[in-house]
Design a protein around this motif. Structure first.
Motif, PDB file in Angstrom:
ATOM      1  N   LEU A 172       0.829  -1.205   0.000  1.00 31.35           N
ATOM      2  CA  LEU A 172       0.000   0.000   0.000  1.00 31.35           C
ATOM      3  C   LEU A 172       0.866   1.259   0.000  1.00 31.35           C
ATOM      4  CD1 LEU A 172      -2.796  -0.957   2.561  1.00 31.35           C
ATOM      5  CD2 LEU A 172      -2.962  -0.863   0.071  1.00 31.35           C
ATOM      6  N   ARG A 173       2.052   1.167   0.635  1.00 26.58           N
ATOM      7  CA  ARG A 173       2.955   2.321   0.673  1.00 26.58           C
ATOM      8  C   ARG A 173       3.593   2.551  -0.695  1.00 26.58           C
ATOM      9  NH1 ARG A 173       8.905   2.066   3.293  1.00 26.58           N
ATOM     10  NH2 ARG A 173       9.315   1.365   1.166  1.00 26.58           N
ATOM     11  N   ASP A 174       4.080   1.480  -1.315  1.00 23.32           N
ATOM     12  CA  ASP A 174       4.933   1.652  -2.496  1.00 23.32           C
ATOM     13  C   ASP A 174       4.201   1.749  -3.831  1.00 23.32           C
ATOM     14  OD1 ASP A 174       7.064   1.745  -0.873  1.00 23.32           O
ATOM     15  OD2 ASP A 174       8.166   0.082  -1.788  1.00 23.32           O
ATOM     16  N   THR A 175       3.024   1.136  -3.959  1.00 26.93           N
ATOM     17  CA  THR A 175       2.405   1.139  -5.292  1.00 26.93           C
ATOM     18  C   THR A 175       2.060   2.564  -5.739  1.00 26.93           C
ATOM     19  OG1 THR A 175       1.631  -1.089  -4.887  1.00 26.93           O
ATOM     20  CG2 THR A 175       0.600   0.076  -6.722  1.00 26.93           C
ATOM     21  N   PRO A 176       1.245   3.315  -4.979  1.00 27.97           N
ATOM     22  CA  PRO A 176       0.954   4.670  -5.476  1.00 27.97           C
ATOM     23  C   PRO A 176       2.140   5.621  -5.368  1.00 27.97           C
ATOM     24  CG  PRO A 176      -0.116   4.304  -3.343  1.00 27.97           C
ATOM     25  CD  PRO A 176       0.527   3.000  -3.732  1.00 27.97           C
ATOM     26  N   THR A 177       2.954   5.465  -4.305  1.00 28.34           N
ATOM     27  CA  THR A 177       4.003   6.480  -4.116  1.00 28.34           C
ATOM     28  C   THR A 177       5.098   6.373  -5.173  1.00 28.34           C
ATOM     29  OG1 THR A 177       5.030   5.077  -2.445  1.00 28.34           O
ATOM     30  CG2 THR A 177       3.688   6.887  -1.640  1.00 28.34           C
ATOM     31  N   LEU A 178       5.289   5.197  -5.756  1.00 28.59           N
ATOM     32  CA  LEU A 178       6.293   5.137  -6.811  1.00 28.59           C
ATOM     33  C   LEU A 178       5.759   5.729  -8.111  1.00 28.59           C
ATOM     34  CD1 LEU A 178       8.083   2.187  -5.374  1.00 28.59           C
ATOM     35  CD2 LEU A 178       9.202   4.222  -6.197  1.00 28.59           C
ATOM     36  N   GLY A 179       4.426   5.698  -8.277  1.00 26.41           N
ATOM     37  CA  GLY A 179       3.829   6.438  -9.395  1.00 26.41           C
ATOM     38  C   GLY A 179       4.118   7.931  -9.217  1.00 26.41           C
ATOM     39  N   SER A 215       7.611  11.849  -2.752  1.00 23.90           N
ATOM     40  CA  SER A 215       7.057  10.502  -2.595  1.00 23.90           C
ATOM     41  C   SER A 215       7.160  10.031  -1.150  1.00 23.90           C
ATOM     42  CB  SER A 215       7.746   9.515  -3.538  1.00 23.90           C
ATOM     43  OG  SER A 215       9.127   9.493  -3.283  1.00 23.90           O
ATOM     44  N   TRP A 216       8.238  10.388  -0.456  1.00 27.52           N
ATOM     45  CA  TRP A 216       8.369   9.957   0.942  1.00 27.52           C
ATOM     46  C   TRP A 216       7.406  10.715   1.850  1.00 27.52           C
ATOM     47  CZ3 TRP A 216       9.812   5.587   2.760  1.00 27.52           C
ATOM     48  CH2 TRP A 216      10.757   4.826   2.080  1.00 27.52           C
ATOM     49  N   ALA A 217       7.107  11.984   1.495  1.00 28.40           N
ATOM     50  CA  ALA A 217       6.135  12.737   2.315  1.00 28.40           C
ATOM     51  C   ALA A 217       4.789  12.018   2.252  1.00 28.40           C
ATOM     52  CB  ALA A 217       6.017  14.167   1.810  1.00 28.40           C
ATOM     53  N   VAL A 218       4.404  11.577   1.041  1.00 22.56           N
ATOM     54  CA  VAL A 218       3.127  10.868   0.895  1.00 22.56           C
ATOM     55  C   VAL A 218       3.211   9.480   1.553  1.00 22.56           C
ATOM     56  CG1 VAL A 218       1.464   9.978  -0.794  1.00 22.56           C
ATOM     57  CG2 VAL A 218       2.682  12.104  -1.265  1.00 22.56           C
ATOM     58  N   ALA A 219       4.396   8.887   1.500  1.00 19.93           N
ATOM     59  CA  ALA A 219       4.533   7.497   1.989  1.00 19.93           C
ATOM     60  C   ALA A 219       4.653   7.393   3.504  1.00 19.93           C
ATOM     61  CB  ALA A 219       5.777   6.858   1.349  1.00 19.93           C
ATOM     62  N   THR A 220       4.986   8.501   4.189  1.00 25.47           N
ATOM     63  CA  THR A 220       5.336   8.390   5.614  1.00 25.47           C
ATOM     64  C   THR A 220       4.261   7.738   6.493  1.00 25.47           C
ATOM     65  OG1 THR A 220       6.984  10.101   5.451  1.00 25.47           O
ATOM     66  CG2 THR A 220       6.150   9.675   7.643  1.00 25.47           C
ATOM     67  N   ALA A 267      14.932  14.609   4.771  1.00 23.56           N
ATOM     68  CA  ALA A 267      16.363  14.970   4.732  1.00 23.56           C
ATOM     69  C   ALA A 267      17.153  13.856   4.053  1.00 23.56           C
ATOM     70  CB  ALA A 267      16.877  15.191   6.147  1.00 23.56           C
ATOM     71  N   ARG A 268      16.736  12.630   4.279  1.00 18.35           N
ATOM     72  CA  ARG A 268      17.413  11.486   3.683  1.00 18.35           C
ATOM     73  C   ARG A 268      17.067  11.361   2.202  1.00 18.35           C
ATOM     74  NH1 ARG A 268      15.074   7.314   2.188  1.00 18.35           N
ATOM     75  NH2 ARG A 268      16.201   5.427   1.748  1.00 18.35           N
ATOM     76  N   ALA A 269      15.772  11.633   1.895  1.00 19.15           N
ATOM     77  CA  ALA A 269      15.284  11.363   0.538  1.00 19.15           C
ATOM     78  C   ALA A 269      15.975  12.231  -0.514  1.00 19.15           C
ATOM     79  CB  ALA A 269      13.774  11.586   0.489  1.00 19.15           C
TER      80      ALA A 269
END
Ligand SMILES: CN(C)C(=N)NCCC[C@H](N)C(=O)O
Length: 288
Positions: A172-179, A215-220, A267-269
């Motif tokens: 659920l985290r990776d499918t939309p956020t990688l789009g 993408s990480w902001a949305v994925a957090t 910061a990492r992303a």
């Protein structure tokens, strides 16, 4: 099927990973443990108790796995675009794919890589959460002696399915956020190189960095849930599923829990994904 994208994805992912792992350790600890007051407190305590090595716990497995995971992500992304638009990587600047196609290809890459990423990510999270210092005499020994021992213990105690704990939250985290990741990257590149030319290195760095942050902001929020479900097991709280974990975390710690690790994640992303896209683009141009 062009294989360059798979190889470029692997090398670029490994470079980004080494750069970002110390940030990742701090993030995972903040998300799953309540003993730290914030990023600085976590960094200071990790350094004092475990030295610099503490920040690199759990890195050997991701380094080995990034070969597979990132090459699947970038390889599936690029080959899905090839199937959807009949253009190769080299032709895509002159004939840019629509954002809808970029999004679908990104989601497909994200979905496919999850089933390879899940066990490696689980082992990484379990090792990163071991705060015992190996160097300090008298301190209790860590539960897992290393990645192989960790994988073997999980299989023994929880069965092979235990290695996939948290995989649904990861999907659920990776499918939309990688789009979102690939759409942001493409959009930013096209803003500064609209006439079909290759973007400059500076553009690729900035576009890659912001694609990572967005993408990480949305994925957090789902990243927090995923890490908690991965830590659940014989010794920790067990959740009935993603929704149960969300509801219990929010009830006990407030809605702010879904944003734990957001600052450190961002910061990492930036550096990780700036380096990942820069090396990916350059490798493909050299080979192209
Ligand atoms: C929001 N998500 C899950 C991503 N953007 N994933 C792509 C990973 C890129 C890089 N290895 C990283 O760890 O940032």
């Amino acid at each position: 099927m062009p294989v360059e994208e798979f190889v470029a994805g692997w090398i670029s992912g490994a470079l980004g990973l080494v750069l970002g792992h110390p940030f990742d350790t701090v993030k995972v600890r903040l998300q799953t443990q309540t003993t730290y007051r914030g990023i600085i407190d976590c960094m200071v305590k990790t350094y004092r108790h475990e030295s610099l090595l503490g920040f690199f716990k759990g890195m050997s497995f991701p380094i080995a796995s990034i070969a597979v995971v990132n090459s699947i992500l970038f390889g599936v992304y690029s080959n899905t675009l090839l199937a959807l638009t009949a253009t190769s990587h080299q032709e895509r600047r002159a004939q840019p794919p629509s954002y809808r196609h970029v999004f679908i290809a990104g989601c497909t890459g994200g979905f496919v890589q999850v089933y390879c990423l899940a066990p490696f990510d689980l082992i990484k999270v379990r090792l990163q959460n071991q705060t015992e210092s190996r160097a300090r005499p008298g301190s209790p020994p860590p539960r897992y002696r290393g990645p192989v021992h960790c994988a073997a213990s999980i299989c023994q105690e929880e069965g092979p399915r235990g290695l996939f704990r948290g995989a649904w939250a990861l999907t659920l985290r990776d499918t939309p956020t990688l789009g979102i990741y690939f759409v942001t990257y493409e959009w930013l590149c096209r803003q500064s190189a609209p006439d079909g030319q290759n973007p400059s290195s500076a553009t690729v760095l900035v576009a890659g960095g912001f694609a990572g942050i967005t993408s990480w902001a949305v994925a957090t929020p789902l990243d927090v849930i995923k890490s908690r479900m991965q830590m659940a097991g014989p010794k920790h709280r067990v959740y009935r599923g993603v929704l149960d974990c969300m509801a219990r975390s929010a009830r006990q710690e407030g809605l702010g829990v879904f944003f734990r690790g957001l600052t450190i994640n961002s910061a990492r992303a930036f550096p990780v994904n700036a380096v990942t896209f820069l090396s990916y683009e350059h490798l493909l141009r050299w080979w192209g």
